[in-house]
Enzyme design. Structure first.
Site, PDB file in Angstrom:
ATOM      1  CD  GLU A  63      77.052  66.976  10.948  1.00  0.00           C
ATOM      2  OE1 GLU A  63      77.175  68.137  10.540  1.00  0.00           O
ATOM      3  OE2 GLU A  63      76.012  66.303  10.751  1.00  0.00           O
ATOM      4  CD  GLU A  74      88.467  73.230   9.779  1.00  0.00           C
ATOM      5  OE1 GLU A  74      87.680  72.257   9.969  1.00  0.00           O
ATOM      6  OE2 GLU A  74      88.072  74.378   9.568  1.00  0.00           O
ATOM      7  CB  CYS A 115      89.270  74.631  13.743  1.00  0.00           C
ATOM      8  SG  CYS A 115      88.231  73.147  13.677  1.00  0.00           S
TER       9      CYS A 115
END
Length: 160
Positions: A63, A74, A115
């Site tokens: 983050e 991912e 993703c």
């Protein structure tokens, strides 16, 4: 004319039902999850990828205070693998996620839309489906045969 989409998947009540390589992927993703950098959401995700040569690589979500500058587990793992092994086929991806605390009731966590779209790119590039597993910390696991099953109306290079 109405059409329906069917989704085929396998469900595992816990990781003991997985085969040896799947268990290894589960453990690598679980371990990677522990090192996720998620100070804002407190939602930790780990990912492991099996290449055709048998090597396994893992990553986690990262983050950033300047949201949305972070990156999902991912894509962190997928992009690193693709940058370092550009001609190697991806056989399996395993994702495990959930809140840092109180994850007892969390269901298996599937990849987000971004993703899914990124994984589609690599399935298309290698002309071969990638087995995708997603799990909870409770060890429930769902396996699908291809990301196309989770993103049936996907966009790829054929549209360009």
């Amino acid at each position: 004319m109405k059409k329906e989409i069917q989704l085929g998947y396998e469900y595992f009540k816990n990781s003991t039902e997985l085969n040896d390589i799947e268990k290894k992927l589960f453990e690598k993703a679980k371990l990677a999850r522990e090192n996720a950098y998620a100070p804002y959401s407190q939602f930790l995700v780990g990912c492991s990828i099996l290449l055709e040569n048998g090597e396994i690589f893992s990553g986690n979500n990262q983050e950033n205070a300047a949201f949305p500058s972070g990156l999902c587990a991912e894509r962190t793992t997928l992009f690193w693998v693709a940058a370092n092994f550009p001609n190697m086929k991806i056989k399996k991806i395993f994702v495990i996620g959930g809140p840092r605390e109180s994850y007892e009731k969390t269901p298996p966590i599937p990849p987000c839309g971004a993703c899914r779209q990124s994984i589609i790119e690599y399935e298309t590039k290698q002309h071969e489906d990638i087995d995708l597993y997603f799990s909870s910390m409770n060890e429930e696991v769902i396996k699908i045969q291809a990301i196309k099953d989770l993103l049936p109306f996907y966009f790829d290079a054929t549209f360009l």
